[in-house]
Scaffold this motif. Structure first.
Motif, PDB file in Angstrom:
ATOM      1  N   LEU A 157      45.486  51.521  39.954  1.00  0.00           N
ATOM      2  CA  LEU A 157      44.870  50.384  39.258  1.00  0.00           C
ATOM      3  C   LEU A 157      44.451  50.814  37.859  1.00  0.00           C
ATOM      4  O   LEU A 157      43.994  51.940  37.677  1.00  0.00           O
ATOM      5  CB  LEU A 157      43.615  49.908  40.007  1.00  0.00           C
ATOM      6  CG  LEU A 157      43.701  49.786  41.526  1.00  0.00           C
ATOM      7  CD1 LEU A 157      42.359  49.307  42.073  1.00  0.00           C
ATOM      8  CD2 LEU A 157      44.807  48.822  41.917  1.00  0.00           C
ATOM      9  N   ALA A 158      44.577  49.920  36.904  1.00  0.00           N
ATOM     10  CA  ALA A 158      44.084  50.224  35.551  1.00  0.00           C
ATOM     11  C   ALA A 158      42.594  49.901  35.500  1.00  0.00           C
ATOM     12  O   ALA A 158      42.159  48.854  36.007  1.00  0.00           O
ATOM     13  CB  ALA A 158      44.834  49.389  34.531  1.00  0.00           C
ATOM     14  N   LEU A 159      41.838  50.800  34.888  1.00  0.00           N
ATOM     15  CA  LEU A 159      40.374  50.628  34.793  1.00  0.00           C
ATOM     16  C   LEU A 159      39.949  50.686  33.341  1.00  0.00           C
ATOM     17  O   LEU A 159      40.581  51.360  32.525  1.00  0.00           O
ATOM     18  CB  LEU A 159      39.659  51.767  35.534  1.00  0.00           C
ATOM     19  CG  LEU A 159      40.069  52.053  36.970  1.00  0.00           C
ATOM     20  CD1 LEU A 159      39.375  53.328  37.458  1.00  0.00           C
ATOM     21  CD2 LEU A 159      39.702  50.871  37.865  1.00  0.00           C
ATOM     22  N   GLN A 160      38.881  49.977  33.039  1.00  0.00           N
ATOM     23  CA  GLN A 160      38.290  50.107  31.708  1.00  0.00           C
ATOM     24  C   GLN A 160      36.778  49.992  31.838  1.00  0.00           C
ATOM     25  O   GLN A 160      36.285  49.211  32.667  1.00  0.00           O
ATOM     26  CB  GLN A 160      38.832  49.015  30.778  1.00  0.00           C
ATOM     27  CG  GLN A 160      38.545  49.316  29.330  1.00  0.00           C
ATOM     28  CD  GLN A 160      39.234  48.351  28.372  1.00  0.00           C
ATOM     29  OE1 GLN A 160      39.216  47.145  28.597  1.00  0.00           O
ATOM     30  NE2 GLN A 160      39.806  48.863  27.308  1.00  0.00           N
ATOM     31  N   GLN A 161      36.054  50.765  31.029  1.00  0.00           N
ATOM     32  CA  GLN A 161      34.594  50.653  31.044  1.00  0.00           C
ATOM     33  C   GLN A 161      34.215  49.363  30.336  1.00  0.00           C
ATOM     34  O   GLN A 161      34.730  49.086  29.248  1.00  0.00           O
ATOM     35  CB  GLN A 161      33.969  51.853  30.336  1.00  0.00           C
ATOM     36  CG  GLN A 161      34.014  53.084  31.229  1.00  0.00           C
ATOM     37  CD  GLN A 161      33.662  54.348  30.501  1.00  0.00           C
ATOM     38  OE1 GLN A 161      34.200  54.629  29.425  1.00  0.00           O
ATOM     39  NE2 GLN A 161      32.780  55.123  31.083  1.00  0.00           N
ATOM     40  N   VAL A 162      33.365  48.569  30.972  1.00  0.00           N
ATOM     41  CA  VAL A 162      32.951  47.312  30.329  1.00  0.00           C
ATOM     42  C   VAL A 162      31.418  47.267  30.264  1.00  0.00           C
ATOM     43  O   VAL A 162      30.738  47.860  31.104  1.00  0.00           O
ATOM     44  CB  VAL A 162      33.498  46.050  31.054  1.00  0.00           C
ATOM     45  CG1 VAL A 162      35.005  46.032  31.085  1.00  0.00           C
ATOM     46  CG2 VAL A 162      32.933  45.897  32.430  1.00  0.00           C
ATOM     47  N   PRO A 163      30.877  46.556  29.262  1.00  0.00           N
ATOM     48  CA  PRO A 163      29.415  46.469  29.165  1.00  0.00           C
ATOM     49  C   PRO A 163      28.814  45.732  30.362  1.00  0.00           C
ATOM     50  O   PRO A 163      29.486  44.879  30.965  1.00  0.00           O
ATOM     51  CB  PRO A 163      29.189  45.673  27.876  1.00  0.00           C
ATOM     52  CG  PRO A 163      30.519  45.396  27.284  1.00  0.00           C
ATOM     53  CD  PRO A 163      31.578  45.846  28.208  1.00  0.00           C
ATOM     54  N   LYS A 164      27.571  46.071  30.658  1.00  0.00           N
ATOM     55  CA  LYS A 164      26.844  45.479  31.804  1.00  0.00           C
ATOM     56  C   LYS A 164      26.899  43.956  31.788  1.00  0.00           C
ATOM     57  O   LYS A 164      27.025  43.307  32.842  1.00  0.00           O
ATOM     58  CB  LYS A 164      25.383  45.902  31.736  1.00  0.00           C
ATOM     59  CG  LYS A 164      25.026  46.959  32.735  1.00  0.00           C
ATOM     60  CD  LYS A 164      23.525  47.084  32.839  1.00  0.00           C
ATOM     61  CE  LYS A 164      23.244  48.018  33.995  1.00  0.00           C
ATOM     62  NZ  LYS A 164      22.197  48.887  33.823  1.00  0.00           N
ATOM     63  N   THR A 165      26.792  43.393  30.583  1.00  0.00           N
ATOM     64  CA  THR A 165      26.723  41.940  30.453  1.00  0.00           C
ATOM     65  C   THR A 165      28.031  41.251  30.867  1.00  0.00           C
ATOM     66  O   THR A 165      28.062  40.059  31.094  1.00  0.00           O
ATOM     67  CB  THR A 165      26.430  41.553  28.994  1.00  0.00           C
ATOM     68  OG1 THR A 165      27.326  42.316  28.164  1.00  0.00           O
ATOM     69  CG2 THR A 165      24.997  41.838  28.616  1.00  0.00           C
ATOM     70  N   GLU A 166      29.127  42.032  30.949  1.00  0.00           N
ATOM     71  CA  GLU A 166      30.419  41.414  31.288  1.00  0.00           C
ATOM     72  C   GLU A 166      30.904  41.805  32.675  1.00  0.00           C
ATOM     73  O   GLU A 166      31.937  41.315  33.137  1.00  0.00           O
ATOM     74  CB  GLU A 166      31.483  41.853  30.265  1.00  0.00           C
ATOM     75  CG  GLU A 166      31.234  41.305  28.877  1.00  0.00           C
ATOM     76  CD  GLU A 166      32.195  41.888  27.850  1.00  0.00           C
ATOM     77  OE1 GLU A 166      33.243  42.435  28.217  1.00  0.00           O
ATOM     78  OE2 GLU A 166      31.854  41.789  26.658  1.00  0.00           O
ATOM     79  N   ILE A 167      30.160  42.699  33.344  1.00  0.00           N
ATOM     80  CA  ILE A 167      30.684  43.304  34.573  1.00  0.00           C
ATOM     81  C   ILE A 167      30.933  42.251  35.677  1.00  0.00           C
ATOM     82  O   ILE A 167      31.822  42.407  36.513  1.00  0.00           O
ATOM     83  CB  ILE A 167      29.749  44.447  35.060  1.00  0.00           C
ATOM     84  CG1 ILE A 167      30.524  45.447  35.915  1.00  0.00           C
ATOM     85  CG2 ILE A 167      28.530  43.962  35.809  1.00  0.00           C
ATOM     86  CD1 ILE A 167      31.064  46.617  35.198  1.00  0.00           C
ATOM     87  N   ASP A 168      30.145  41.163  35.640  1.00  0.00           N
ATOM     88  CA  ASP A 168      30.291  40.160  36.709  1.00  0.00           C
ATOM     89  C   ASP A 168      31.555  39.307  36.586  1.00  0.00           C
ATOM     90  O   ASP A 168      31.778  38.401  37.368  1.00  0.00           O
ATOM     91  CB  ASP A 168      29.040  39.274  36.787  1.00  0.00           C
ATOM     92  CG  ASP A 168      28.795  38.503  35.500  1.00  0.00           C
ATOM     93  OD1 ASP A 168      29.528  38.731  34.517  1.00  0.00           O
ATOM     94  OD2 ASP A 168      27.878  37.659  35.484  1.00  0.00           O
ATOM     95  N   ARG A 169      32.429  39.642  35.615  1.00  0.00           N
ATOM     96  CA  ARG A 169      33.706  38.915  35.507  1.00  0.00           C
ATOM     97  C   ARG A 169      34.844  39.689  36.175  1.00  0.00           C
ATOM     98  O   ARG A 169      35.979  39.233  36.201  1.00  0.00           O
ATOM     99  CB  ARG A 169      34.100  38.771  34.030  1.00  0.00           C
ATOM    100  CG  ARG A 169      33.134  38.030  33.192  1.00  0.00           C
ATOM    101  CD  ARG A 169      33.779  37.867  31.818  1.00  0.00           C
ATOM    102  NE  ARG A 169      32.788  37.720  30.803  1.00  0.00           N
ATOM    103  CZ  ARG A 169      33.021  37.926  29.511  1.00  0.00           C
ATOM    104  NH1 ARG A 169      34.213  38.297  29.093  1.00  0.00           N
ATOM    105  NH2 ARG A 169      32.067  37.755  28.627  1.00  0.00           N
ATOM    106  N   TYR A 170      34.550  40.916  36.651  1.00  0.00           N
ATOM    107  CA  TYR A 170      35.627  41.815  37.075  1.00  0.00           C
ATOM    108  C   TYR A 170      35.449  42.305  38.507  1.00  0.00           C
ATOM    109  O   TYR A 170      34.368  42.235  39.074  1.00  0.00           O
ATOM    110  CB  TYR A 170      35.623  43.061  36.174  1.00  0.00           C
ATOM    111  CG  TYR A 170      35.975  42.795  34.738  1.00  0.00           C
ATOM    112  CD1 TYR A 170      37.289  42.859  34.303  1.00  0.00           C
ATOM    113  CD2 TYR A 170      34.976  42.489  33.808  1.00  0.00           C
ATOM    114  CE1 TYR A 170      37.610  42.623  32.969  1.00  0.00           C
ATOM    115  CE2 TYR A 170      35.293  42.258  32.468  1.00  0.00           C
ATOM    116  CZ  TYR A 170      36.621  42.328  32.065  1.00  0.00           C
ATOM    117  OH  TYR A 170      36.934  42.096  30.739  1.00  0.00           O
ATOM    118  N   GLY A 171      36.544  42.911  39.042  1.00  0.00           N
ATOM    119  CA  GLY A 171      36.436  43.753  40.222  1.00  0.00           C
ATOM    120  C   GLY A 171      35.981  45.112  39.703  1.00  0.00           C
ATOM    121  O   GLY A 171      36.489  45.587  38.683  1.00  0.00           O
ATOM    122  N   VAL A 172      35.020  45.740  40.380  1.00  0.00           N
ATOM    123  CA  VAL A 172      34.436  46.991  39.867  1.00  0.00           C
ATOM    124  C   VAL A 172      34.586  48.078  40.943  1.00  0.00           C
ATOM    125  O   VAL A 172      34.434  47.800  42.136  1.00  0.00           O
ATOM    126  CB  VAL A 172      32.942  46.769  39.515  1.00  0.00           C
ATOM    127  CG1 VAL A 172      32.317  48.043  38.950  1.00  0.00           C
ATOM    128  CG2 VAL A 172      32.804  45.630  38.503  1.00  0.00           C
TER     129      VAL A 172
END
Ligand code: UTP
Length: 295
Positions: A157-172
Motif C-alpha cells: 500500500l502507498a502511505l503518506q504522512q498527513v496532518p492531524k486535521t486531515e487524518i479522518d479522511r483516510y485509512g490509517v
C-alpha cells in the motif's frame, strides 16, 4: 514462480460529490489538469512501470472515459488534412494500450469497485490506481511499490504522512519499519478521529494487490459511510498474509477535492512546456498584486 504485475485497475465509478456540479454529467476522472484528463496521467504512470493491460471500473455518466482512449476517426482525419501532425500523434497514442471496461451498476464503495475487476484480473497480482490522487509524474511511487512487491511477494500500500486535521479522511495504518520507507503493517483503521488514529500514516491511492483480496471483498459487509471499504478487506487480509506499506515522500495532490485540484493544476502547469513561461509570469504578477493590496 511469482507472477509479475501486468494489469492495473482504475476505479472510476464514484459519484464525485465534492466536485459537483462539474461531475453531474461528466466524469471527475476526465477533469483536465492543464491539457490532459486526470485519468490519462494515471494511465501514463502505469505504462511507465511496464503495465500493459488497463481495467477501468466505470458507471453512469462515465462514457467520456471510453471515448478518450478510443479512436476518433473524424478528428484524426481533420488533423491529418490540416497537417496538425503533433496533435494527431498525441491523439493516436491514446489508443495504443489494451483497455477493458466494467460497469459498477451502483457505487457501493471502493472495495466493491475493485471486486468488479475480478473476471479480468483472474489470478494475477495487480495495481490499483485512483486517478484523482495525482502523483507528480517525476516522483516514481508505483515503480518503488513494484520493487517492494517483487521482493516481498505480498500486498503493498502507498502511505503518506498527513496532518492531524486531515487524518479522518483516510485509512490509517499501524506498522513497523522493516527497511528504509518500508513498513510491515500490523493494523489499519478507516477514517479514524484524530485521537484514535494509530499513526499519521495514511493510505493513499496506489495499491499492489494480490487476487486473495477478491474472496475477502466478496464477504466484506458495508462499513464507514455504508460503503464496502477496501480498508476493511485489507484488515482481514492482514490476519492471513503480510501486508506492506511504502512511505511516499513525494508530491501528491487530491484531485477529487477543489483545493487539491487547483494545486495540481498550478504545479503541473509550471512544468508544462506549452504554458510554463507565460503562466509563471502571470503567477508572479498575481502574487505581487495580492501582496500589494494586503499591505
Ligand atoms: P472517492 O472517495 O474519491 O469518492 O473515491 P468519489 O465518489 O469519487 O468522490 P466524492 O468523495 O463523492 O467527491 C475514490 C476512488 O474510488 C472510486 C472513485 O471513482 C475514485 O476514483 N470509486 C468510489 C468507485 O469506483 N466506486 C465507488 O463505489 C466508490
Amino acid at each position: 514462480m511469482t507472477k509479475k504485475v501486468c494489469k492495473a485497475v482504475f476505479p472510476a465509478a464514484g459519484l464525485g460529490t465534492r466536485f459537483l456540479p462539474a461531475t453531474k454529467a461528466s466524469p471527475k476522472e476526465m477533469l483536465p489538469i492543464v491539457d490532459k484528463p486526470m485519468i490519462q496521467y494515471a494511465v501514463e504512470e502505469a505504462e511507465a512501470c511496464g503495465i500493459k493491460e488497463f481495467i477501468v471500473i466505470t458507471g453512469k455518466s462515465k462514457r467520456a472515459i471510453e471515448d478518450h482512449f478510443d479512436y476518433a476517426h473524424e478528428l484524426e482525419d481533420n488533423l491529418k488534412s490540416k497537417g496538425k501532425n503533433a496533435q494527431l500523434k498525441e491523439i493516436q497514442e491514446l489508443t495504443r494500450a489494451q483497455f477493458a471496461y466494467i460497469r459498477q451498476g451502483v457505487a457501493l464503495g471502493l472495495g466493491h469497485a475493485i471486486h468488479c475487476a475480478k473476471p479480468f484480473v483472474k489470478d494475477e497480482p495487480f495495481a490499483v490506481i485512483l486517478s484523482d490522487d495525482i502523483i507528480d509524474p517525476d516522483d516514481k511511487l508505483l515503480r518503488e511499490m513494484m520493487k517492494i512487491y517483487n521482493k516481498h511477494k505480498g500486498t503493498v500500500l502507498a502511505l503518506q504522512q498527513v496532518p492531524k486535521t486531515e487524518i479522518d479522511r483516510y485509512g490509517v495504518i499501524a506498522g513497523k519499519e522493516i527497511s528504509k520507507g518500508v513498513f510491515k503493517i500490523s493494523d489499519m483503521v478507516e477514517k479514524p478521529k484524530a485521537e484514535d488514529a494509530p499513526s499519521d500514516m495514511a493510505i493513499i491511492g496506489r495499491y499492489i494487490l494480490t487476487p486473495d483480496i477478491f474472496n475477502i471483498l466478496e464477504k466484506t459487509p458495508p462499513g464507514k459511510g455504508g460503503e464496502i471499504q477496501l480498508t476493511d478487506a485489507l484488515k482481514i487480509l492482514l490476519k492471513r498474509k503480510p501486508v506492506y506499506g511504502y512511505l511516499f515522500k513525494g508530491r501528491r495532490y487530491d484531485g477529487g477535492d477543489k483545493g487539491g485540484y487547483l494545486k495540481a493544476t498550478v504545479e503541473l502547469a509550471l512544468k508544462n512546456p506549452s504554458v510554463k513561461d507565460y503562466f509563471k509570469e502571470y503567477l508572479l504578477e498575481k502574487v505581487a498584486s495580492i501582496s500589494e493590496k494586503e499591505k
